[in-house]
Design an enzyme around this catalytic site. Structure first.
Site, PDB file in Angstrom:
ATOM      1  N   LYS A  85       0.861  -1.384  -0.534  1.00  0.00           N
ATOM      2  CA  LYS A  85       0.035   0.248  -0.329  1.00  0.00           C
ATOM      3  C   LYS A  85       0.781   1.088   0.614  1.00  0.00           C
ATOM      4  O   LYS A  85       0.589   2.510  -0.717  1.00  0.00           O
ATOM      5  CB  LYS A  85      -0.740  -0.206   0.880  1.00  0.00           C
ATOM      6  N   GLY A 129      -3.285   2.419  14.149  1.00  0.00           N
ATOM      7  CA  GLY A 129      -2.044   0.987  13.118  1.00  0.00           C
ATOM      8  C   GLY A 129      -3.245   1.868  11.470  1.00  0.00           C
ATOM      9  O   GLY A 129      -3.550   3.151  11.598  1.00  0.00           O
TER      10      GLY A 129
HETATM   11  P1  NAP Z   1      -2.200  -2.618  12.038  1.00  0.00           P
HETATM   12  O1  NAP Z   1      -1.905  -1.503  10.924  1.00  0.00           O
HETATM   13  O2  NAP Z   1      -1.351  -4.312  12.476  1.00  0.00           O
HETATM   14  O3  NAP Z   1      -2.669  -2.435  13.380  1.00  0.00           O
HETATM   15  C1  NAP Z   1      -3.177  -2.748  14.432  1.00  0.00           C
HETATM   16  C2  NAP Z   1      -3.640  -1.713  15.537  1.00  0.00           C
HETATM   17  O4  NAP Z   1      -4.288  -2.827  16.321  1.00  0.00           O
HETATM   18  C3  NAP Z   1      -2.704  -0.911  16.776  1.00  0.00           C
HETATM   19  O5  NAP Z   1      -3.103   0.216  17.132  1.00  0.00           O
HETATM   20  C4  NAP Z   1      -2.444  -2.040  17.407  1.00  0.00           C
HETATM   21  O6  NAP Z   1      -1.811  -1.367  18.524  1.00  0.00           O
HETATM   22  C5  NAP Z   1      -3.415  -2.551  17.957  1.00  0.00           C
HETATM   23  N1  NAP Z   1      -4.302  -4.465  18.651  1.00  0.00           N
HETATM   24  C6  NAP Z   1      -3.678  -5.037  18.095  1.00  0.00           C
HETATM   25  N2  NAP Z   1      -3.374  -6.128  18.421  1.00  0.00           N
HETATM   26  C7  NAP Z   1      -3.761  -5.763  19.997  1.00  0.00           C
HETATM   27  C8  NAP Z   1      -4.070  -5.862  21.220  1.00  0.00           C
HETATM   28  N3  NAP Z   1      -4.160  -7.385  21.792  1.00  0.00           N
HETATM   29  N4  NAP Z   1      -4.449  -4.976  22.448  1.00  0.00           N
HETATM   30  C9  NAP Z   1      -4.730  -3.739  22.082  1.00  0.00           C
HETATM   31  N5  NAP Z   1      -4.341  -3.574  20.490  1.00  0.00           N
HETATM   32  C10 NAP Z   1      -4.359  -4.383  19.907  1.00  0.00           C
HETATM   33  O7  NAP Z   1      -3.451  -3.451  11.633  1.00  0.00           O
HETATM   34  P2  NAP Z   1      -5.084  -2.853  10.232  1.00  0.00           P
HETATM   35  O8  NAP Z   1      -4.068  -2.819   9.427  1.00  0.00           O
HETATM   36  O9  NAP Z   1      -4.916  -0.783  11.050  1.00  0.00           O
HETATM   37  O10 NAP Z   1      -5.869  -3.508  10.966  1.00  0.00           O
HETATM   38  C11 NAP Z   1      -6.446  -3.231  12.116  1.00  0.00           C
HETATM   39  C12 NAP Z   1      -7.461  -4.073  12.141  1.00  0.00           C
HETATM   40  O11 NAP Z   1      -8.766  -3.550  11.951  1.00  0.00           O
HETATM   41  C13 NAP Z   1      -8.119  -4.971  11.702  1.00  0.00           C
HETATM   42  O12 NAP Z   1      -8.083  -6.440  12.526  1.00  0.00           O
HETATM   43  C14 NAP Z   1      -9.305  -5.887  10.644  1.00  0.00           C
HETATM   44  O13 NAP Z   1     -10.091  -6.283  11.808  1.00  0.00           O
HETATM   45  C15 NAP Z   1     -10.212  -4.470  11.165  1.00  0.00           C
HETATM   46  N6  NAP Z   1      -9.897  -3.716   9.203  1.00  0.00           N
HETATM   47  C16 NAP Z   1     -11.057  -3.760   8.756  1.00  0.00           C
HETATM   48  C17 NAP Z   1     -11.157  -3.418   7.630  1.00  0.00           C
HETATM   49  C18 NAP Z   1     -12.604  -3.495   6.539  1.00  0.00           C
HETATM   50  O14 NAP Z   1     -12.966  -3.584   5.434  1.00  0.00           O
HETATM   51  N7  NAP Z   1     -13.902  -3.860   7.788  1.00  0.00           N
HETATM   52  C19 NAP Z   1     -10.322  -2.716   6.717  1.00  0.00           C
HETATM   53  C20 NAP Z   1      -8.591  -3.188   7.504  1.00  0.00           C
HETATM   54  C21 NAP Z   1      -8.882  -3.450   8.968  1.00  0.00           C
HETATM   55  P3  NAP Z   1      -0.520  -1.341  18.688  1.00  0.00           P
HETATM   56  O15 NAP Z   1      -0.243   0.173  17.794  1.00  0.00           O
HETATM   57  O16 NAP Z   1       0.000  -1.142  20.036  1.00  0.00           O
HETATM   58  O17 NAP Z   1       0.763  -1.900  17.833  1.00  0.00           O
END
Ligand code: NAP
Length: 518
Positions: free
Chosen positions: A305, A376
């Protein structure tokens, strides 16, 4: 016409007969009898197999592959050449002989003599590399045509990256129906489908997953239903998902179903692209150098991306302003004069899901208080979208420094996850994986903090209703699921790809079905 061929690879005549039946039911157009798979192969078994296959009335290729080029049962050269010569006598439409063997005098003479005696049978000269691409692909084709001008020249090689497919596309562009060029492996899947657009002599599918004779071979059913092989022609426009991994994405199922529902001559392909910026840049350079491929757009996923954004920036291409601010492009279109356009539909999908649920327009989010949990990629897209319309945002994150950085960039407040117990925002959006399958009994927000006046949006879509959403519903809050965001971003991609509105009923139905299967 590009034949959709399947290998018949049973170990005995009976299992071959069963495969023949399945092949006919699958509506394939050509059969490759892989005689090297038959145990204790001899002329009599060959005759039985050809007789059974002829009852299908489909054109037949007889192959007796050398073990050095992927053949089974390590058969002697004498037997293999004898089997191919006999197949010619028995009226096979085509025989497939390895080029490396054809140029050996005994082997080649036996084949040439048989072909001279029965001019109805055509020769496929083939070369295989199961490890990597050939370094000199065009030369191989030239050598094959020099050795036997009436031959159909075939190569099959392992593609370790989508970029490895372009040499095969170039060969097909040059030789069309005189050639077959197959890229094996996950990265080569698109070559099997695009072969039809490029007028290759044939492409291979398998009758079922377990009967694939080469890596990356997909079933004839999938080829016809998901990729609409029968309607692919020179005008077909191609789209794809570029990333690593792509094998488990529901993107191809969903986008192809929407194209079909709108009767569009478009096909969406998985394109496995490992590596970083260099390989990604090479991919787009390959695309823009080959307008004739009709590749018109891409969904971009992990890890590309940011690479997509940097490519577009470097080349001075159009980037949607908010995508530049988010720092990530998840959609590329290839427009007129090969110009690339970069967009981010993740934020559009999220904003549409939110405003649809609240029954308001985007600008009415101005001044509303929003708590974004996570810092994230998803949080970043949503924060950018909310900040753009002037919402008052607080970012809560486990790693405080990330919350601080994101807040500083978009001029909002930040707090630790512990502070969620004091939350009183009008809108709460979970952008972490908390509550996602398999840990579905977790929620980032204490349930006693959820109030009826709130709108609670969980970006997690597996499960469709997370614990956070269940508890928000019980508290009387309005809820929005990650599924809505997911289909919202797909619908926006469809619109960018086709300039038409997405058939939402199809998108919903197919996405739900596809997610249910995962
Ligand atoms: P990412 O960039 O890896 O970010 C993950 C985020 O989740 C970070 O803020 C991380 O905190 C936090 N996190 C992960 N595990 C955690 C835990 N056990 N306790 C507290 N915080 C935690 O991932 P992303 O792409 O943003 O995706 C995040 C979520 O968004 C995915 O799980 C997905 O379900 C959802 N999503 C949905 C769509 C959709 O179309 N519906 C699209 C994209 C993403 P730290 O910074 O502390 O690591």
């Amino acid at each position: 016409m590009t034949y959709l061929a399947v290998p018949i690879s049973g170990e005995n005549i009976q299992s071959c007969q069963e495969q023949l039946k399945t092949a006919v039911q699958a509506g394939v157009e050509m059969l490759e009898l892989r005689t090297d798979y038959i145990e204790s192969l001899d002329a009599d078994k060959l005759k039985q197999l050809i007789t059974a296959a002829k009852q299908t009335s489909l054109p037949l290729i007889v192959t007796c592959r050398d073990a050095e080029q992927g053949g089974q049962n390590d058969l002697t050269a004498a037997l293999r050449s004898q089997i191919l010569a006999e197949a010619v006598k028995l009226g096979a439409d085509l025989i497939d002989c390895e080029y490396a063997n054809f140029i050996k005098s005994n082997f080649g003479e036996t084949i040439k003599k048989a072909l001279a005696e029965n001019k109805k049978t055509r020769l496929i000269l083939s070369a295989h590399n199961f490890k990597e691409p050939f370094g000199n692909l065009d030369e191989i084709y030239e050598q094959m045509f020099a050795a036997f001008p009436a031959a159909i020249a075939k190569t099959a090689y392992q593609a370790n990256h989508i970029n490895d497919c372009f040499a095969a596309f170039d060969v097909l562009k040059k030789y069309g129906s005189k050639a077959i060029a197959i890229c094996m492996g996950q990265a080569g899947v698109s070559s099997r489908i695009m072969a039809k657009k490029l007028d290759a002599f044939l492409t291979f599918a398998s009758i079922e997953d377990t009967a694939a004779t080469a890596s990356g071979q997909i079933t004839a059913e999938k080829m016809k239903k998901q990729y609409r092989f029968d309607s692919i022609n020179n005008e077909t426009e191609f789209f794809g998902l570029i990333g690593d991994p792509v094998g488990h994405s529901i993107g191809p199922v969903v986008h192809n179903a929407c194209f079909e529902a709108e009767n569009l001559n478009c096909v969406y392909l998985p394109m496995l692209a490992a590596g970083g910026q260099t390989q990604f840049d090479e991919f787009l350079d390959n695309i823009t150098a080959r307008d004739w491929l009709n590749m018109r757009g891409f969904s971009v996923t992990i890890p590309h991306k940011v690479n997509a954004l940097e490519y577009a920036e470097e080349k001075g291409e159009y980037i949607e302003p908010l995508a530049a601010q988010i720092g990530a492009v998840n959609t590329l279109t290839v427009g007129l004069n090969k110009r690339i356009n970069g967009y981010n539909t993740d934020y559009t999908g999220a904003m549409d899901a939110l405003t649809d649920a609240m029954d308001i327009r985007r600008k009415q989010l101005h001044g509303k208080t929003a708590a974004v949990i996570g810092a994230g990629g998803a949080a970043r897209a949503i924060v950018a979208g909310l900040a753009d319309v002037g919402a008052k945002i607080t970012i809560y994150n486990r790693t405080i420094s990330k919350a601080q950085n994101l807040a500083a960039e978009f001029d909002c407040r930040w707090a630790s996850l512990e502070n969620l117990k004091n939350i009183d925002a009008e809108i709460i959006i979970n952008c972490t994986s908390i509550g996602m399958h398999p840990k579905t009994d977790a929620s980032p927000v204490p349930k006693e903090c959820l109030k009826p006046m709130m709108v609670v949006f969980d970006t997690v879509y597996n499960p469709l209703e997370t614990l956070l959403l269940q508890q928000a519903k019980q508290a009387g809050a309005k809820t929005v699921g990650g599924f809505e965001m997911f289909i919202g971003q797909a619908a926006e991609q469809f619109k960018l790809f086709t300039h038409k509105d997405c058939p939402m009923d199809t998108l919903r139905k197919i996405t739900l079905e596809a997610l249910g299967e995962k």
